[in-house]
Design a protein around this motif. Sequence first.
Motif, mmCIF file in Angstrom:
data_model
loop_
_atom_site.group_PDB
_atom_site.id
_atom_site.type_symbol
_atom_site.label_atom_id
_atom_site.label_comp_id
_atom_site.label_asym_id
_atom_site.label_seq_id
_atom_site.Cartn_x
_atom_site.Cartn_y
_atom_site.Cartn_z
ATOM 1 N N SER A 137 10.099 -21.264 5.167
ATOM 2 C CA SER A 137 10.346 -20.129 4.627
ATOM 3 C C SER A 137 10.899 -20.074 3.080
ATOM 4 C CB SER A 137 11.266 -19.148 5.404
ATOM 5 O OG SER A 137 12.611 -19.982 5.592
ATOM 6 N N PHE A 138 10.430 -19.437 2.165
ATOM 7 C CA PHE A 138 11.099 -19.594 0.735
ATOM 8 C C PHE A 138 11.207 -18.203 0.296
ATOM 9 C CE2 PHE A 138 11.083 -20.228 -3.667
ATOM 10 C CZ PHE A 138 11.592 -21.545 -3.835
ATOM 11 N N PHE A 139 12.406 -17.872 0.112
ATOM 12 C CA PHE A 139 12.935 -16.445 -0.269
ATOM 13 C C PHE A 139 12.654 -15.924 -1.724
ATOM 14 C CE2 PHE A 139 16.182 -17.248 3.232
ATOM 15 C CZ PHE A 139 14.971 -17.355 3.994
ATOM 16 N N LEU A 307 6.432 -25.148 -4.920
ATOM 17 C CA LEU A 307 8.012 -25.015 -5.087
ATOM 18 C C LEU A 307 8.294 -25.814 -3.567
ATOM 19 C CD1 LEU A 307 8.621 -21.656 -6.656
ATOM 20 C CD2 LEU A 307 8.726 -24.194 -7.653
ATOM 21 N N ILE A 308 7.939 -25.290 -2.526
ATOM 22 C CA ILE A 308 8.389 -25.627 -1.305
ATOM 23 C C ILE A 308 7.737 -27.318 -0.983
ATOM 24 C CG2 ILE A 308 7.556 -25.628 1.499
ATOM 25 C CD1 ILE A 308 7.001 -22.465 0.709
ATOM 26 N N ARG A 311 10.771 -28.942 -2.617
ATOM 27 C CA ARG A 311 12.213 -28.832 -1.900
ATOM 28 C C ARG A 311 12.109 -29.713 -0.839
ATOM 29 N NH1 ARG A 311 15.028 -23.252 -0.929
ATOM 30 N NH2 ARG A 311 15.510 -23.928 -3.015
ATOM 31 N N PHE A 312 10.809 -29.836 -0.211
ATOM 32 C CA PHE A 312 10.826 -30.546 0.913
ATOM 33 C C PHE A 312 11.048 -32.239 0.555
ATOM 34 C CE2 PHE A 312 7.814 -33.958 2.962
ATOM 35 C CZ PHE A 312 8.459 -33.909 4.285
ATOM 36 N N GLU A 313 10.415 -32.528 -0.864
ATOM 37 C CA GLU A 313 10.763 -34.119 -1.055
ATOM 38 C C GLU A 313 12.099 -34.025 -1.538
ATOM 39 O OE1 GLU A 313 8.082 -34.495 -4.501
ATOM 40 O OE2 GLU A 313 6.359 -34.350 -3.029
ATOM 41 N N GLU A 314 12.911 -33.107 -2.035
ATOM 42 C CA GLU A 314 14.365 -33.117 -2.286
ATOM 43 C C GLU A 314 14.952 -33.395 -1.045
ATOM 44 O OE1 GLU A 314 15.805 -30.106 -4.721
ATOM 45 O OE2 GLU A 314 14.179 -30.130 -6.207
#
Length: 455
Positions: A137-139, A307-308, A311-314
């Motif tokens: 989920s990404f808001f 973007l997801i 974020r996953f990699e981070e």
Amino acid sequence: MNFLKIIFPSIILIISFLLLIYTLYKSELIWNGDKRDYYKKYYLISSILICFSIITFFINDIIKQYLIILGISLIVLLYLFEGYLTLNRQFSKEQISKKQLLKEQLYEKQTGKKWDKRKKVEIYKDLKKKIDNITISFFPSNFIWKYYSNVLFPLSGLSNIKTIYCNENGYYSIYQADRHGFNNPDSEWDKKEIEYLLAGDSFVHGACINRPNDISSVLRNLSKKSILNLGIGGNGPLIKFATLREYLNIKDTKVKKVLWFYYEGNDLINLGNEKKNNILNNYLKDLDFTQNLKFKHNDIDNLLSNLIEERFEERQGEIEREITTFKIKLISFIKIYYTRISILTKLKPKTEPATVPELKQILQLTKELVNKNNSKLYFVYLPEYYRYAKTYDNTNYNLIKNAVTELKIPFIDIHKEIFEKEQNPLELFPFKQHGHYTVSGYKKVSETIYRYSKD
């Protein structure tokens, strides 16, 4: 004497240049310039230190001695404070761990199952091996602060994909997103008549529970009619209004009732933040403004997918770093991480919550929009956990209720109708701890809404 005249200034100059080089390395190489705004303050600090170190070559030796004493004292104080913050944070983590352990024990006792302890990035990685069409989920609220795009502000998630949401009840909630990225059976968009259209935040989105236990699913079962859920976690009043502007007017479909959900825990805070975004403000300034999001599925999906993945990699990197916990803690201590965060938090301008009149303005515009669509608007007031967990002062409660009443919008008071009547209202929160509502809580909310709004 050579130490004061040459060595001391040289050390300061070398440290200053190393700080500048490290800042350049992190900002431009590691983050490719994406976080340049964050590193501006470190550019400034290193530049000031370089200028200061050059000046120290020319100042009096006595002043240099005082500067050395002052510098050593400051360093000692900083590390003492960092030690205090580190111990305090460790104590807080232990308290959280105890609460989490209690939840896990209760969950196992009630269900006979083990609590899913995986982090969201871990379950994503595990499920990705079995299901290719799955995401996290990404808001929309993420777009308020970070420079992701200055031409597009998505108001939904990825479309037509299984979406991992959250875990407050021992398991991760996962739903199949519809063609527009919301938590609905996709067929709802093809119906000729929608009984209820919902606008809200995570409580409406279906946080940490699965269908058929979310509000929209329960309403669907109660009414035996079509329900369309436009709720997404983190949405405040302005994003809800923008979402209705983009998705309320469905071609060849009649929407009978619009449910506007207000969460007392953060809606006014969210509105204060949302008003800082230019694209969102356009919805207030220009009533004809639209991003035509219904026709930009591919653009939204491409933007969110990238973007997801970032974020996953981070998050994956954070998990890998946690393996060497001692090393990370040592490096954080040397870099006085918690002290820097504490100082920057104090210096950062705080966003003031929006006022009730500002909310009332949006509700007035929402009512006009809903009336224009020949639908009926209802205002649903959702109470938060802390109202029942401790002494609670919600000065805005009556102000909001009066504002909604003045606008002649039906006010469905979930606090009065459900929680106030419970012997222990905390029973309606997961394991009586802070979070969203339980399955039972969501069911009672849905039943109350249906009772007060059915024809």
